[in-house]
Design a protein around this motif. Structure first.
Motif, PDB file in Angstrom:
ATOM      1  N   THR A 289     -51.442  -3.383  41.840  1.00 43.96           N
ATOM      2  CA  THR A 289     -52.848  -3.088  41.554  1.00 43.96           C
ATOM      3  C   THR A 289     -52.916  -2.526  40.150  1.00 43.96           C
ATOM      4  OG1 THR A 289     -52.740  -0.835  42.421  1.00 43.96           O
ATOM      5  CG2 THR A 289     -53.312  -2.580  43.985  1.00 43.96           C
ATOM      6  N   ALA A 290     -54.068  -2.713  39.506  1.00 42.35           N
ATOM      7  CA  ALA A 290     -54.257  -2.209  38.143  1.00 42.35           C
ATOM      8  C   ALA A 290     -55.705  -1.773  37.985  1.00 42.35           C
ATOM      9  CB  ALA A 290     -53.908  -3.267  37.114  1.00 42.35           C
ATOM     10  N   SER A 291     -55.867  -0.573  37.457  1.00 43.76           N
ATOM     11  CA  SER A 291     -57.214  -0.036  37.256  1.00 43.76           C
ATOM     12  C   SER A 291     -57.846  -0.695  36.037  1.00 43.76           C
ATOM     13  CB  SER A 291     -57.139   1.478  37.074  1.00 43.76           C
ATOM     14  OG  SER A 291     -58.410   1.988  36.738  1.00 43.76           O
ATOM     15  N   LEU A 292     -59.178  -0.945  36.125  1.00 40.02           N
ATOM     16  CA  LEU A 292     -59.912  -1.546  35.014  1.00 40.02           C
ATOM     17  C   LEU A 292     -60.766  -0.504  34.287  1.00 40.02           C
ATOM     18  CD1 LEU A 292     -61.069  -4.862  36.679  1.00 40.02           C
ATOM     19  CD2 LEU A 292     -59.123  -4.478  35.186  1.00 40.02           C
ATOM     20  N   GLU A 293     -60.687   0.751  34.679  1.00 39.72           N
ATOM     21  CA  GLU A 293     -61.467   1.802  34.045  1.00 39.72           C
ATOM     22  C   GLU A 293     -60.645   2.397  32.913  1.00 39.72           C
ATOM     23  OE1 GLU A 293     -62.316   4.383  37.245  1.00 39.72           O
ATOM     24  OE2 GLU A 293     -63.977   3.173  38.004  1.00 39.72           O
ATOM     25  N   GLY A 294     -61.157   2.254  31.740  1.00 39.85           N
ATOM     26  CA  GLY A 294     -60.428   2.746  30.560  1.00 39.85           C
ATOM     27  C   GLY A 294     -59.337   1.777  30.136  1.00 39.85           C
ATOM     28  N   GLY A 295     -59.511   0.467  30.394  1.00 35.58           N
ATOM     29  CA  GLY A 295     -58.508  -0.520  30.022  1.00 35.58           C
ATOM     30  C   GLY A 295     -57.585  -0.815  31.195  1.00 35.58           C
TER      31      GLY A 295
ATOM     32  N   ASP B 197     -71.884  -0.753  42.634  1.00 30.28           N
ATOM     33  CA  ASP B 197     -72.933  -1.037  41.645  1.00 30.28           C
ATOM     34  C   ASP B 197     -72.606  -2.292  40.807  1.00 30.28           C
ATOM     35  OD1 ASP B 197     -70.814  -0.181  40.197  1.00 30.28           O
ATOM     36  OD2 ASP B 197     -71.820   1.506  39.210  1.00 30.28           O
ATOM     37  N   GLY B 198     -71.518  -2.993  41.153  1.00 33.05           N
ATOM     38  CA  GLY B 198     -71.185  -4.247  40.467  1.00 33.05           C
ATOM     39  C   GLY B 198     -70.239  -4.092  39.300  1.00 33.05           C
ATOM     40  N   ARG B 199     -69.917  -2.870  38.917  1.00 29.55           N
ATOM     41  CA  ARG B 199     -68.991  -2.695  37.797  1.00 29.55           C
ATOM     42  C   ARG B 199     -67.546  -3.005  38.230  1.00 29.55           C
ATOM     43  NH1 ARG B 199     -68.161   2.143  36.448  1.00 29.55           N
ATOM     44  NH2 ARG B 199     -69.275   3.218  38.115  1.00 29.55           N
ATOM     45  N   PRO B 200     -66.723  -3.662  37.374  1.00 35.49           N
ATOM     46  CA  PRO B 200     -65.317  -3.924  37.714  1.00 35.49           C
ATOM     47  C   PRO B 200     -64.599  -2.602  37.968  1.00 35.49           C
ATOM     48  CG  PRO B 200     -65.963  -5.235  35.838  1.00 35.49           C
ATOM     49  CD  PRO B 200     -67.081  -4.282  36.073  1.00 35.49           C
ATOM     50  N   TRP B 201     -63.837  -2.584  39.061  1.00 32.88           N
ATOM     51  CA  TRP B 201     -63.156  -1.357  39.465  1.00 32.88           C
ATOM     52  C   TRP B 201     -61.636  -1.489  39.230  1.00 32.88           C
ATOM     53  CZ3 TRP B 201     -63.131   0.775  45.130  1.00 32.88           C
ATOM     54  CH2 TRP B 201     -62.554   2.052  45.143  1.00 32.88           C
TER      55      TRP B 201
END
Length: 601
Positions: free
Chosen positions: A71-77, A158-162
């Motif tokens: 898994t990889a977070s999309l918040e902050g890159g 809310d539809g934002r990439p997580w």
């Protein structure tokens, strides 16, 4: 190792569960399915209570999957949040090394695949569509590992990439197998092209030889015509010279010099002819011969002069031959060298009448090579015709056997099943169980019969597991059917796959040889030995039965399968021999070329 503690919460949200309790219930169900340590429904609640916490269950399930999960977070890159332990087994990096270096995953992608990966990842982030593709990754030790990647992006409410999560499956062996198949296909195509070119060269050579022969014949004809014209001209000149002999002594000398030069030229042409040319008088004695005749018959010129032509052509009866020389033209005969060796020749006769009597010019050509080619073509055509007839016979026998089994076994079973079902339909509704049981038993028997017919046609174990398991299955099946015990010895087959055509030929040769033993040998024991190395596979099948005469069997083309087995071996560049005698048992030996196109088990 420090791991993101919200991983369990992310997995729960990604699965769309309403609460942690529902996630726990789902994990309990999965655990009961894959790890059935509770068999009594009364203890389900207690077992669920003893289950580990949700995060531990998620981690345990994930780390048992034979692939790299991440898994990889999309918040902050993009940054790795989790990677399964299989990363170390497949690429040689520990989880800590992989997660602590934020750009390691991009550095390890093969340089030729980085641009494509970037485009695929951008497409997934922009459109939200799952990423499915194959990439090469460089392991710690420098190996190139192929992965099939399945990656999806998860959005917040809310539809934002997580975050993204996915799995990478090792498909390196699959890629190697595809490459091996491609190389095999290229090699086969190259062999076909090589054989086609070889046949074209042979054809061109034959056409060239025919054209050369026609050219030589035309030159000889022209030389003969020129010689006759020249002789007539010289005769006229000599008559005139004799009349003016006293007056033109000087002219006569010049004419004689010119004649000697002409004879030298004719002698040079005579000796340089590519075929043997022999001048024979009406008694059958050799008057002149050229250098090619010395070479072909291995006699010196002095040894052959004034000898009978029958020394060189023993099949010729000159007494009758000379009278028919004007009509014989061209024919084939047998020549004999000085050492007594016989060889085929093509003879062309050109008789002529002279003042001294009838002379015959014989042009002789050695046709040993042509005869050998013709013999090989006839033998090949005969073998091909025999093989075609054998294939048709085998096909018809197999068709009759299948038709008989379909009629005697499957047909009768289907008829019984139909009658049983019709009887069950007439019974009261509360009494069909016994009839249905009989019908089910018939269906099971029908399925077993169908499977037996399928295995007799071609056993699936040969394609799925290879030659050794197929031979073991065949021998066990053979012994159960015929009561003939088989001692099976093998070497070099364990854990090894050979080219399909080699495996099929070896299996069929052993199968046909054992069938012949059961039909003809009258024994209860046989020995099968299969030995393989890098280039060949040796098959020996032996019995101590009644034996037979192999030459008689091959000559009469009896349907013992020997011709078919021999053709299978020859088509693979090998050979097959049979040693036997009446009352002395039999031994069949086949050698097959395996080549280098092997597939590792």
């Amino acid at each position: 190792m420090e791991v993101d503690q919200s991983w369990g919460q992310k997995a729960e949200d990604a699965l769309g569960l309403a609460s942690a309790s529902e996630a726990e219930k789902l994990l309990v169900m999965l655990a009961a399915t894959f790890f059935p340590f509770c068999s009594d429904s009364a203890n389900d609640i207690q077992c669920a209570a003893e289950m580990p916490d949700t995060t531990t269950l998620y981690r345990t399930l994930v780390e048992q999957i034979p692939a790299i999960l991440f898994t990889a977070s999309l918040e902050g890159g993009i940054s790795e949040a989790y990677v399964s332990p299989q990363i170390e087994q497949l690429l040689g990096f520990t989880q800590e090394e992989w997660l602590n270096d934020p750009v390691r995953w991009y550095q390890q992608i093969h340089s030729d695949d980085k641009a494509r990966w970037s485009m695929d990842a951008a497409q997934m982030l922009l459109t939200g569509e799952p990423l499915r593709a194959d990439y090469r990754v460089i392991a710690r030790d420098g190996r190139v590992v192929w992965f099939h990647c399945e990656v999806k992006m998860v959005r917040r409410t809310d539809g934002r990439p997580w975050f993204i999560h996915g799995a990478a499956f090792d498909i390196t062996e699959l890629k190697r197998a595809e490459e091996a198949l491609r190389r095999a296909a290229d090699e086969l195509e190259a062999r076909v092209e090589e054989r086609t070119a070889e046949l074209a060269r042979v054809n061109a050579q034959l056409r060239s030889e025919i054209a050369e022969r026609k050219r030589i014949e035309e030159e000889l004809r022209r030389a003969r015509d020129e010689l006759e014209i020249h002789v007539e001209q010289r005769t006229v000149e000599l008559v005139k010279a004799n009349e003016a002999l006293l007056r033109e002594i000087g002219e006569r000398r010049r004419t004689e010099d010119a004649l000697r030069k002409s004879e030298g030229t004719l002698r040079a042409l005579f000796d340089c002819a590519p075929d043997a040319i022999i001048v024979i008088d009406q008694r059958g004695y050799i008057l002149q011969l050229n250098a090619q005749a010395e070479k072909i018959f291995q006699y010196g010129r002095d040894e052959m002069q004034n000898q009978s032509i029958e020394v060189l052509l023993p099949e010729v009866d000159w007494t009758s031959w000379c009278d028919r020389a004007f009509h014989l033209g061209e024919f084939e005969s047998c020549g004999q060298r000085k050492d007594g060796g016989l060889f085929p020749v093509d003879v062309r006769l050109s008789p002529t009448e002279t003042k001294e009597g009838r002379l015959v010019i014989a042009v002789i050509r050695d046709i040993t090579t042509r005869k050998q080619s013709e013999r090989e073509l006839r033998e090949y055509a005969s073998r091909l015709k025999t093989l075609s007839r054998r294939l048709m016979e085998v096909q018809e026998v197999e068709r009759r056997r299948i038709a008989r089994e379909l009629h005697d076994e499957i047909g009768q079973t289907l008829t019984g099943l139909k009658l049983t079902l019709e009887m069950g339909a007439r019974l009261p509704r509360e009494k069909p169980q016994e009839v249905f049981g009989q019908a089910l038993e018939m269906v099971n028997g029908l399925m077993a019969t169908t499977r037996k017919i399928s295995l007799d046609l071609r056993p699936g174990v040969l394609d799925d597991l290879g030659l050794l398991p197929a031979l073991i299955w065949q021998i066990e099946h053979y012994t159960a059917q015929t009561r003939v015990r088989v001692e099976f010895k093998h070497h070099g087959l364990e854990g090894r796959r050979l080219p399909p055509e080699v495996e099929t030929a070896a299996y069929r040769i052993v199968q046909e040889a054992l069938t012949n033993i059961a039909r003809h040998a009258q024994v209860d024991e046989a020995v099968v030995q299969v030995l393989a190395d890098d280039q060949t596979i040796l098959i020996n099948v032996e019995d101590r039965g009644v034996g037979f005469d192999p030459e008689v069997v091959f000559a009469t083309n009896e349907t013992s399968g020997l011709a078919g087995m021999r053709e299978r071996a020859v088509l693979l560049g090998g050979k097959l021999t049979v040693e036997s005698r009446p009352g002395g048992g039999a031994r069949l030996t086949a050698i097959l070329k395996t080549g280098r196109n092997e597939v590792a088990s």
